[in-house]
Write an enzyme that holds these catalytic residues in place. Structure first.
Site, mmCIF file in Angstrom:
data_model
loop_
_atom_site.group_PDB
_atom_site.id
_atom_site.type_symbol
_atom_site.label_atom_id
_atom_site.label_comp_id
_atom_site.label_asym_id
_atom_site.label_seq_id
_atom_site.Cartn_x
_atom_site.Cartn_y
_atom_site.Cartn_z
ATOM 1 N N HIS A 195 -0.178 0.188 -10.056
ATOM 2 C CA HIS A 195 -0.919 -0.674 -9.125
ATOM 3 C C HIS A 195 -1.520 -1.880 -9.866
ATOM 4 C CE1 HIS A 195 -3.125 -0.533 -5.006
ATOM 5 N NE2 HIS A 195 -2.782 -1.762 -5.330
ATOM 6 N N ARG B 74 0.839 -1.188 0.000
ATOM 7 C CA ARG B 74 0.000 0.000 0.000
ATOM 8 C C ARG B 74 0.879 1.244 0.000
ATOM 9 N NH1 ARG B 74 -3.198 -2.860 -1.670
ATOM 10 N NH2 ARG B 74 -5.220 -3.521 -0.828
ATOM 11 N N GLU C 251 -3.918 7.757 -6.194
ATOM 12 C CA GLU C 251 -3.944 7.046 -7.472
ATOM 13 C C GLU C 251 -5.111 7.536 -8.323
ATOM 14 O OE1 GLU C 251 -4.025 2.875 -6.489
ATOM 15 O OE2 GLU C 251 -2.001 2.893 -5.675
#
Length: 309
Positions: free
Chosen positions: A261, A213, A242
């Site tokens: 990601h 994370r 993001e």
């Protein structure tokens, strides 16, 4: 096939609580990514019919679980289904950044021929912060490279110990590791876990890999460490915000491999997780308890919105 009317958000990305509030009126189920479900959103009139949030993946730090439970909303998720794909990707990043594969490709794609000098991986020390299911899957891959593995976790697990992992305090792990890989959950205790002080404890020829994370890392401090040659490099697949902002300090940091990601984005795993996520919604719609529920206590609540058989 089960009679659901499906609305797909546009743009197709993680939605903020404010964006979701405009979309939730009349919605009974959300097939969710890392969308933000705040207490305020879940208490809103727009969310009054919401019965289930079915989360694609395992992260739930952007869902107010207590608020969802208080409103009788089931939270389904898919633990264990992403472990192998994320572990594969973690090792792919580790190898790529250590051997400068990304910079070699970048120079060749513009017509240059500049061989890149990197570092050996075999025989080095790998430190894993958060050695649960995914961390342990990374340990299994490390065996093929004859890596010594250290781990830091408040709950050392027997499976990792049987694979030869040595559990040590964070300071010791950072000082000894040639590669540090992050797999911890975000909690009040782990938010910003890797900051300026921790980065200075690492070897100057060490690498940081984050497929966990973004909030685990002080991103500005990591960018400074890379630009000041405090680290040999880093590979990052998860970020505080993001998509990554255009002016983010990572954009100009040295020896940094960035990915959007996508550690869990393999076709095979994606199909499996997507089916499980949808199945949870269909099960609840038919009065069945979904197989994997984050807040099972909701089924004993008089506030439960779904009707079970």
């Amino acid at each position: 096939k089960n009679g659901c009317k499906v609305t797909i958000t546009k743009p197709f990305r993680a939605q903020s609580a404010a964006e979701l509030q405009r979309l939730l009126a009349g919605i009974q189920a959300v097939y969710a990514g890392p969308d933000e479900f705040s207490a305020e959103l879940l208490a809103s009139q727009e969310a009054a019919e919401l019965r289930i949030i079915s989360r694609w993946g395992v992260g739930f730090e952007r869902i107010d679980v207590d608020a969802a439970t208080a409103h009788g909303i089931v939270i389904a998720y898919t633990p264990g289904m992403l472990d192998e794909a994320v572990a594969d990707y973690t090792f792919a990043l580790l190898l790529s950044i250590a051997r400068r594969i990304h910079t070699a490709h970048a120079t060749m794609s513009v017509g240059e021929w500049v061989p890149q000098w990197g570092h050996d991986v075999h025989g080095k020390t790998l430190g894993i912060i958060g050695c649960g299911r995914i961390g342990t899957a990374v340990v299994r891959r490390a065996a093929g490279f004859n890596l010594r593995v250290l781990a830091c976790d408040p709950f050392p697990n027997d499976a990792a110990k049987k694979l030869g992992v040595e559990f040590v305090p964070l300071e010791s792990l950072l000082a000894q590791s040639d590669f540090v890989s992050l797999h911890a959950a975000v909690t009040p205790e782990t938010k910003g876990l890797i900051g300026e002080a921790q980065l200075k404890q690492m070897k100057p020829n060490a690498y940081l890999i984050n497929t966990g994370r973004g909030a685990l890392v002080d991103e500005a401090a990591l960018a400074r460490a890379l630009n000041d040659d405090g680290l040999a490099g880093a590979a990052v697949d998860a970020f505080v915000e993001e998509p990554l902002p255009a002016e983010h300090p990572f954009r100009t940091a040295k020896n940094l491999l960035l990915a959007p990601h996508q550690a869990s984005f393999s076709n095979e795993t994606g199909r499996k997780v997507s089916a499980a996520c949808a199945e949870a919604i269909v099960d609840l719609m038919h009065g069945k308890r979904p197989k994997m529920v984050l807040n099972p206590e909701v089924f004993d609540s008089p506030q439960l919105r779904a009707k079970l058989n």
